[in-house]
Write a protein that holds these residues in place. Structure first.
Motif, PDB file in Angstrom:
ATOM      1  N   LEU A  39      16.678   4.997 -18.281  1.00  0.00           N
ATOM      2  CA  LEU A  39      17.179   3.765 -17.672  1.00  0.00           C
ATOM      3  C   LEU A  39      18.368   3.201 -18.432  1.00  0.00           C
ATOM      4  O   LEU A  39      19.228   2.549 -17.851  1.00  0.00           O
ATOM      5  CB  LEU A  39      16.058   2.727 -17.580  1.00  0.00           C
ATOM      6  CG  LEU A  39      14.973   3.035 -16.556  1.00  0.00           C
ATOM      7  CD1 LEU A  39      13.874   1.992 -16.619  1.00  0.00           C
ATOM      8  CD2 LEU A  39      15.555   3.103 -15.150  1.00  0.00           C
ATOM      9  N   VAL A  40      18.434   3.472 -19.740  1.00  0.00           N
ATOM     10  CA  VAL A  40      19.562   3.001 -20.540  1.00  0.00           C
ATOM     11  C   VAL A  40      20.774   3.910 -20.368  1.00  0.00           C
ATOM     12  O   VAL A  40      21.907   3.441 -20.285  1.00  0.00           O
ATOM     13  CB  VAL A  40      19.151   2.908 -22.026  1.00  0.00           C
ATOM     14  CG1 VAL A  40      20.334   2.531 -22.901  1.00  0.00           C
ATOM     15  CG2 VAL A  40      18.030   1.905 -22.200  1.00  0.00           C
ATOM     16  N   ASP A  41      20.543   5.209 -20.290  1.00  0.00           N
ATOM     17  CA  ASP A  41      21.617   6.196 -20.151  1.00  0.00           C
ATOM     18  C   ASP A  41      21.322   7.064 -18.920  1.00  0.00           C
ATOM     19  O   ASP A  41      20.789   8.155 -19.029  1.00  0.00           O
ATOM     20  CB  ASP A  41      21.699   7.059 -21.414  1.00  0.00           C
ATOM     21  CG  ASP A  41      22.875   8.012 -21.389  1.00  0.00           C
ATOM     22  OD1 ASP A  41      23.873   7.719 -20.691  1.00  0.00           O
ATOM     23  OD2 ASP A  41      22.794   9.060 -22.065  1.00  0.00           O
ATOM     24  N   MET A  42      21.672   6.537 -17.745  1.00  0.00           N
ATOM     25  CA  MET A  42      21.322   7.186 -16.480  1.00  0.00           C
ATOM     26  C   MET A  42      22.134   8.449 -16.257  1.00  0.00           C
ATOM     27  O   MET A  42      23.341   8.467 -16.471  1.00  0.00           O
ATOM     28  CB  MET A  42      21.536   6.231 -15.315  1.00  0.00           C
ATOM     29  CG  MET A  42      20.620   5.061 -15.318  1.00  0.00           C
ATOM     30  SD  MET A  42      20.874   4.065 -13.860  1.00  0.00           S
ATOM     31  CE  MET A  42      19.900   2.644 -14.254  1.00  0.00           C
ATOM     32  N   GLY A  43      21.443   9.485 -15.798  1.00  0.00           N
ATOM     33  CA  GLY A  43      22.095  10.733 -15.452  1.00  0.00           C
ATOM     34  C   GLY A  43      22.478  10.749 -13.977  1.00  0.00           C
ATOM     35  O   GLY A  43      22.182   9.810 -13.225  1.00  0.00           O
ATOM     36  N   PRO A  44      23.117  11.819 -13.520  1.00  0.00           N
ATOM     37  CA  PRO A  44      23.574  11.891 -12.126  1.00  0.00           C
ATOM     38  C   PRO A  44      22.436  11.958 -11.104  1.00  0.00           C
ATOM     39  O   PRO A  44      22.651  11.709  -9.930  1.00  0.00           O
ATOM     40  CB  PRO A  44      24.420  13.158 -12.088  1.00  0.00           C
ATOM     41  CG  PRO A  44      24.011  13.958 -13.266  1.00  0.00           C
ATOM     42  CD  PRO A  44      23.521  12.987 -14.292  1.00  0.00           C
ATOM     43  N   GLY A  45      21.231  12.271 -11.531  1.00  0.00           N
ATOM     44  CA  GLY A  45      20.114  12.342 -10.587  1.00  0.00           C
ATOM     45  C   GLY A  45      19.374  11.036 -10.399  1.00  0.00           C
ATOM     46  O   GLY A  45      18.565  10.896  -9.481  1.00  0.00           O
ATOM     47  N   MET A  46      19.644  10.044 -11.246  1.00  0.00           N
ATOM     48  CA  MET A  46      18.902   8.780 -11.180  1.00  0.00           C
ATOM     49  C   MET A  46      19.172   8.016  -9.882  1.00  0.00           C
ATOM     50  O   MET A  46      18.246   7.506  -9.253  1.00  0.00           O
ATOM     51  CB  MET A  46      19.260   7.910 -12.384  1.00  0.00           C
ATOM     52  CG  MET A  46      18.440   6.641 -12.482  1.00  0.00           C
ATOM     53  SD  MET A  46      16.716   6.896 -12.881  1.00  0.00           S
ATOM     54  CE  MET A  46      16.812   7.236 -14.623  1.00  0.00           C
ATOM     55  N   PHE A  47      20.419   7.945  -9.471  1.00  0.00           N
ATOM     56  CA  PHE A  47      20.759   7.178  -8.267  1.00  0.00           C
ATOM     57  C   PHE A  47      20.164   7.811  -7.010  1.00  0.00           C
ATOM     58  O   PHE A  47      19.489   7.119  -6.233  1.00  0.00           O
ATOM     59  CB  PHE A  47      22.278   7.011  -8.153  1.00  0.00           C
ATOM     60  CG  PHE A  47      22.701   6.119  -7.028  1.00  0.00           C
ATOM     61  CD1 PHE A  47      22.482   4.762  -7.087  1.00  0.00           C
ATOM     62  CD2 PHE A  47      23.320   6.647  -5.905  1.00  0.00           C
ATOM     63  CE1 PHE A  47      22.858   3.925  -6.051  1.00  0.00           C
ATOM     64  CE2 PHE A  47      23.707   5.827  -4.864  1.00  0.00           C
ATOM     65  CZ  PHE A  47      23.477   4.457  -4.935  1.00  0.00           C
ATOM     66  N   PRO A  48      20.356   9.127  -6.752  1.00  0.00           N
ATOM     67  CA  PRO A  48      19.733   9.704  -5.554  1.00  0.00           C
ATOM     68  C   PRO A  48      18.205   9.673  -5.616  1.00  0.00           C
ATOM     69  O   PRO A  48      17.541   9.507  -4.591  1.00  0.00           O
ATOM     70  CB  PRO A  48      20.260  11.136  -5.489  1.00  0.00           C
ATOM     71  CG  PRO A  48      20.964  11.392  -6.743  1.00  0.00           C
ATOM     72  CD  PRO A  48      21.239  10.084  -7.409  1.00  0.00           C
ATOM     73  N   MET A  49      17.633   9.785  -6.806  1.00  0.00           N
ATOM     74  CA  MET A  49      16.179   9.705  -6.941  1.00  0.00           C
ATOM     75  C   MET A  49      15.699   8.302  -6.571  1.00  0.00           C
ATOM     76  O   MET A  49      14.737   8.142  -5.824  1.00  0.00           O
ATOM     77  CB  MET A  49      15.765  10.031  -8.376  1.00  0.00           C
ATOM     78  CG  MET A  49      14.314   9.843  -8.647  1.00  0.00           C
ATOM     79  SD  MET A  49      13.527  11.414  -8.624  1.00  0.00           S
ATOM     80  CE  MET A  49      11.990  11.016  -9.399  1.00  0.00           C
TER      81      MET A  49
END
Length: 155
Positions: A39-49
Motif C-alpha cells: 500500500l505504501v509502494d504500489m506496483g502496477p497490479g494494485m490498481f487493476p486488482m
C-alpha cells in the motif's frame, strides 16, 4: 407476481453475475501477471486488482435483490444492442491509434447509440463530442496519457 414485474430482477441477477465474474477475472489477472507491491509502494497490479475487487463487489450488490426475491430466470438478450455495443467497442480499438481519440470516441458513441432506438444521430454525435472533450481533459491533459486528439497513422 407476474412475469413482467420479475423482469428487472432477471436483469439485475444476470448483470450482477456478469460484473462479479468480470471483476474476479480482472483481479486474478492482475494478481497473476503484475507485481502488486504494498500500500505504501504500489506496483502496477494494485490498481487493476483494486478495480476488479470493486467491480466484483458492486456486481454482488446488484445481484443480491434478485437472489433474495428469486428473480434469476432465463434472460432474453437483445441482439441489436449486443452487436451495437460490441461494434462500438471494436471500432474504438481499431481507430484510436490510427485516427486519434476524437475519431475513436465519436465512432464508439455513434455505433453504441444504435442500441437505443430513441437516440438520434445528432444527439449521439453531440454526446461523442462532449465525451471526447472530457476524456481528453482527464486522460491526456490531466494524467499525461500519450494519445493524439487527431491522427493519420495508416500502418
Amino acid at each position: 407476481m407476474s412475469s413482467d414485474s420479475r423482469d428487472p430482477l432477471k436483469k439485475d441477477f444476470w448483470g450482477g453475475l456478469f460484473l462479479t465474474g468480470a471483476g474476479v477475472l480482472f483481479s486474478v489477472g492482475a494478481w497473476l501477471h503484475y507485481p502488486l507491491g504494498t500500500l505504501v509502494d504500489m506496483g502496477p497490479g494494485m490498481f487493476p486488482m483494486g478495480l476488479g475487487i470493486l467491480l466484483a463487489a458492486l456486481g454482488a450488490l446488484i445481484m443480491l435483490p434478485a437472489l433474495v426475491r428469486g428473480g434469476f430466470g432465463r434472460l432474453a438478450v437483445d441482439g441489436r444492442s449486443l452487436l451495437a455495443i460490441a461494434g462500438g467497442t471494436l471500432a474504438f480499438i481499431l481507430t484510436v491509434e490510427r485516427f486519434g481519440l476524437a475519431v475513436a470516441v465519436l465512432s464508439l458513441t455513434w455505433l453504441s447509440s444504435l442500441a437505443v432506438k430513441r437516440l438520434s444521430t445528432v444527439r449521439a454525435l453531440g454526446l461523442g463530442v462532449a465525451l471526447t472533450a472530457v476524456i481528453w481533459l482527464v486522460f491526456v491533459y490531466g494524467l499525461g496519457v500519450p494519445l493524439q486528439l487527431l491522427a493519420w497513422n495508416l500502418r
